[in-house]
Design a protein around this motif. Structure first.
Motif, short mmCIF file in Angstrom:
data_model
loop_
_atom_site.label_atom_id
_atom_site.label_comp_id
_atom_site.label_asym_id
_atom_site.label_seq_id
_atom_site.Cartn_x
_atom_site.Cartn_y
_atom_site.Cartn_z
N GLU A 6 -4.64 6.03 7.04
CA GLU A 6 -4.84 5.28 5.81
C GLU A 6 -6.32 5.22 5.46
O GLU A 6 -7.19 5.54 6.29
CB GLU A 6 -4.28 3.86 5.94
N GLU A 7 -6.60 4.73 4.27
CA GLU A 7 -7.98 4.71 3.79
C GLU A 7 -8.89 3.85 4.66
O GLU A 7 -10.08 4.13 4.81
CB GLU A 7 -8.05 4.24 2.34
N ARG A 51 -3.11 0.75 11.62
CA ARG A 51 -3.41 1.30 10.29
C ARG A 51 -4.91 1.45 10.07
O ARG A 51 -5.34 2.20 9.20
CB ARG A 51 -2.81 0.43 9.19
N GLU A 52 -5.73 0.75 10.83
CA GLU A 52 -7.18 0.83 10.69
C GLU A 52 -7.81 1.81 11.68
O GLU A 52 -9.03 1.97 11.71
CB GLU A 52 -7.81 -0.56 10.89
N ALA A 69 0.99 7.90 10.83
CA ALA A 69 0.58 6.59 11.35
C ALA A 69 1.04 6.39 12.79
O ALA A 69 0.38 5.71 13.58
CB ALA A 69 1.14 5.49 10.46
N LEU A 85 -5.44 13.63 7.05
CA LEU A 85 -4.38 12.63 7.12
C LEU A 85 -3.45 12.97 8.27
O LEU A 85 -3.00 14.12 8.39
CB LEU A 85 -3.60 12.59 5.82
N GLN A 122 -12.70 -2.29 2.30
CA GLN A 122 -11.69 -2.77 3.24
C GLN A 122 -11.89 -4.24 3.63
O GLN A 122 -11.53 -4.67 4.72
CB GLN A 122 -11.67 -1.89 4.49
N ILE A 162 -5.38 11.00 0.14
CA ILE A 162 -6.15 9.81 0.53
C ILE A 162 -6.43 8.98 -0.72
O ILE A 162 -7.08 9.44 -1.67
CB ILE A 162 -7.47 10.22 1.21
N LYS A 163 -5.97 7.75 -0.74
CA LYS A 163 -5.99 6.94 -1.96
C LYS A 163 -7.40 6.68 -2.47
O LYS A 163 -7.63 6.66 -3.68
CB LYS A 163 -5.27 5.60 -1.70
#
Length: 632
Positions: A117-118, A99-100, A93, A90, A262, A54-55
């Motif tokens: 995603e983050e 992605r959100e 996708a 994680l 975000q 996770i970034k």
């Protein structure tokens, strides 16, 4: 005792399954959610597992630690997934709607958040905060509180990719730290676009290194306190002691702060109108030579006689016939494009009074050379020149719906504010559209009766805002990017006033741009809004309770007798009123039908009650003021 407990649990389970217990007060309401009976009690230590992939894992850990430690006194401890209470996972996708998107599962086994995603992890945490007791929002320790979260199974994702708030920092300047607070508050409701209105007649708020006069002169004006639009003109010699601007380092700091949450920041440089601060620095760029310019301090020079018409007593426009204008804009947009990562630059384009252009010999020459038939085509010529400049920087142009006048620039995106008409037309022309109609999403307008509110103009009640749909009838939904609420700051001197105008209408727009239409319900939104009032109280964030105040309609009957009709937005309210100059309590008459001013009475007072308790503001309605509203 054990038998009694399980009997009670069985009853509660039956009520919950039957839909008789309210669901958690989440705003915006999730796309899909169910709430089995029960809750998970978090102890003094919360073990957490966050995958290395996770970034933004360090930021998420910081958010968890800050939130839980500050008010709950709960420490965060990283550990292995198999033993952690809060587990972030994680997932591919392809398993999620966008992605959100995220899923949130709370059960006896703990809390599991899944996302690709983050962004999904961040939004899941915003939902988790709202599932916790309201005291989690408090800035100080809340001893003796149990920190339980209800069992839940949530699958959530946004309806639109553009979920915007516009903050006008030009009319009144808000500091970098105040903008950070604004970002925190909007991100909590899953907004992801902060549109900064950086320039206007009243201030230029961003450093352009090659044009230092823009901020040295354009960022400051004489300080004024009072009613906007009624100030006297500034003396050119008086101190210019109000204002400020963001350095490019400030902007980079805000961009990084927003990105962690975000949020992408959309810069607006408003041209060709609304340019008096720019012209104060470079007066030779208007079409009216010899004009003495200074940054406007709130004295009225734009006038709106009605019927959508307006005029200006000062030429506050850049001159489309002056090539130096385009050279200066090229310099500005070069630096703006290098600063802001987002693909769009907003060029304004609204409310350009063309009366001074019509008198300009330079403009007449331009029209002849370019075969431009009227002033709309002159504006279109300017907009298309600006679009090419912005495109040369690798960006796309966005503007208010006036950029459609005279022909829309290729590839331009339209932010539609004058109702729905412009957005519908632009979508049919296959141009990207952000809907922000002043009829629904201008959150600087009155939200209650003008006699009970700080002075502004227009009217957008909370229920009207909640009815906002970013895809109006007749629009091509393929080209609707999303929607946005706009907060103009002519009359907003402080963050307390700003917050009062924004919340709860900002919650209504958040739900319009995130939640599926089928999930929206006005009465349930009111219930959830009231729960968030408590959260704001604990967080020290201001808000308006105008939804409790009735709408007031006035007419003459029997020629000279004034009759007042009252209507509430919300259910389960009783309206008590008085004509005797004494504040009405619950023993005073209850409004059931239109009431008439008795002879000799000069003031009507109205107070909303719920369950015998006053709620909302006491409204004081002088007869003389009410008479002004009656159209004869």
């Amino acid at each position: 005792m054990v038998k009694w407990f399980f009997s009670l649990l069985s009853v509660l389970s039956t009520l919950c399954l039957a839909g008789q217990l309210p669901s958690p007060a989440l705003i915006p309401i999730p796309a899909e959610a169910s709430y089995p009976p029960g809750s998970y009690l978090i102890g003094k230590e919360l073990t957490v597992s966050i995958p290395e992939g996770i970034k933004n894992r360090s930021f998420l850990l910081e958010q968890l630690s800050t939130k839980f430690t500050r008010s709950a006194g709960i420490t965060i401890q990283e550990t292995r997934e198999e033993v952690a209470v809060l587990r972030l996972r994680l997932v591919p996708a392809a398993t999620l709607a966008s992605r959100e998107a995220y899923s949130l599962e709370i059960s006896n086994n703990g809390i599991v958040i899944s996302a690709a995603e983050e962004a999904g992890f961040f939004y899941a945490l915003q939902t988790l905060w709202q599932l916790l007791p309201a005291e989690i929002e408090a800035p100080t320790a809340q001893p003796g509180k149990e920190w339980a979260v209800p069992f839940a199974s949530i699958r959530d994702y946004p309806r639109f990719g553009w979920r915007g708030l516009m903050l006008d920092v030009a009319r009144h300047f808000f500091t970098k730290e105040q903008v950070k607070d604004f970002i925190d508050h909007m991100a909590a409701y899953k907004y992801n676009r902060l549109h900064l209105h950086l320039t206007d007649d009243q201030g230029w708020r961003i450093e352009i290194k090659q044009l230092p006069r823009l901020t040295a002169i354009g960022a400051y004006r004489g300080e004024r306190t009072g009613k906007w639009g009624e100030f006297g003109k500034q003396d050119p010699k008086e101190p210019k002691n109000y204002g400020g601007y963001y350095t490019q380092d400030d902007i980079r700091e805000l961009l990084a702060y927003a990105a962690d949450r975000q949020v992408a920041i959309v810069p607006e440089i408003d041209v060709p109108g609304h340019s008096m601060a720019l012209l104060a620095a470079y007066p030779d760029l208007s079409c009216t030579p010899g004009t003495t310019y200074q940054v406007n301090g709130g004295d009225r020079f734009m006038h709106w006689p009605g019927g959508g018409k307006f005029y200006s007593t000062i030429d506050n426009n850049l001159c489309p016939a002056n090539e130096r204008v385009y050279a200066l804009l090229d310099t500005i947009f070069t630096e703006i494009a290098a600063l802001f990562p987002i693909e769009y630059i907003h060029m304004g384009g609204d409310e350009t009074y063309k009366g001074f252009w019509e008198k300009s010999d330079a403009l007449k020459g331009l029209m002849k050379r370019e075969n431009l038939k009227d002033m709309h085509e002159v504006q279109s010529y300017f907009v298309k020149r600006v679009a090419r400049i912005i495109a040369s920087k690798g960006k796309k142009m966005m503007g208010w719906d006036e950029i459609m006048e005279g022909g829309l620039a290729p590839g331009a995106a339209v932010m539609s504010w004058q109702g729905d008409k412009g957005g519908i037309a632009a979508s049919k022309l296959k141009h990207p559209v952000v809907m922000s109609p002043n009829s629904h999403t201008y959150v600087d307008l009155y939200q209650g009766d003008p006699l009970s509110e700080p002075p502004t103009y227009g009217m957008v009640r909370l229920k009207k805002t909640y009815a906002f749909d970013p895809v109006p009838a007749g629009a091509d939904p393929t080209y609707i990017l999303g929607g946005q609420a706009n907060l103009w700051s002519e009359r907003l001197y402080t963050t307390r006033h700003l917050e009062y105008m924004l919340w709860p209408r900002g919650w209504a727009v958040a739900e319009a741009v995130w939640s599926p239409v089928k999930r929206k319900d006005w009465n349930d939104f009111v219930r959830r809004t009231e729960a968030h009032f408590k959260r704001n109280d604990l967080a020290g964030i201001n808000y308006s309770t105008s939804l409790y105040d009735p709408m007031v309609n006035v007419q003459y009957v029997q020629d000279t007798v004034v009759q007042v009709s009252l209507q509430t937005e919300t259910d389960q309210l009783s309206l008590h009123y008085s004509f005797d100059e004494f504040p009405p309590d619950r023993f005073y008459p209850v409004y059931t039908a239109p009431i008439r001013f008795p002879p000799g009475a000069s003031t009507l007072q109205v107070q909303s009650f719920r369950n015998g308790q006053p709620i909302g503001k006491r409204m004081i309605l002088p007869l003389a003021e009410l008479k002004k509203r009656i159209r004869k």
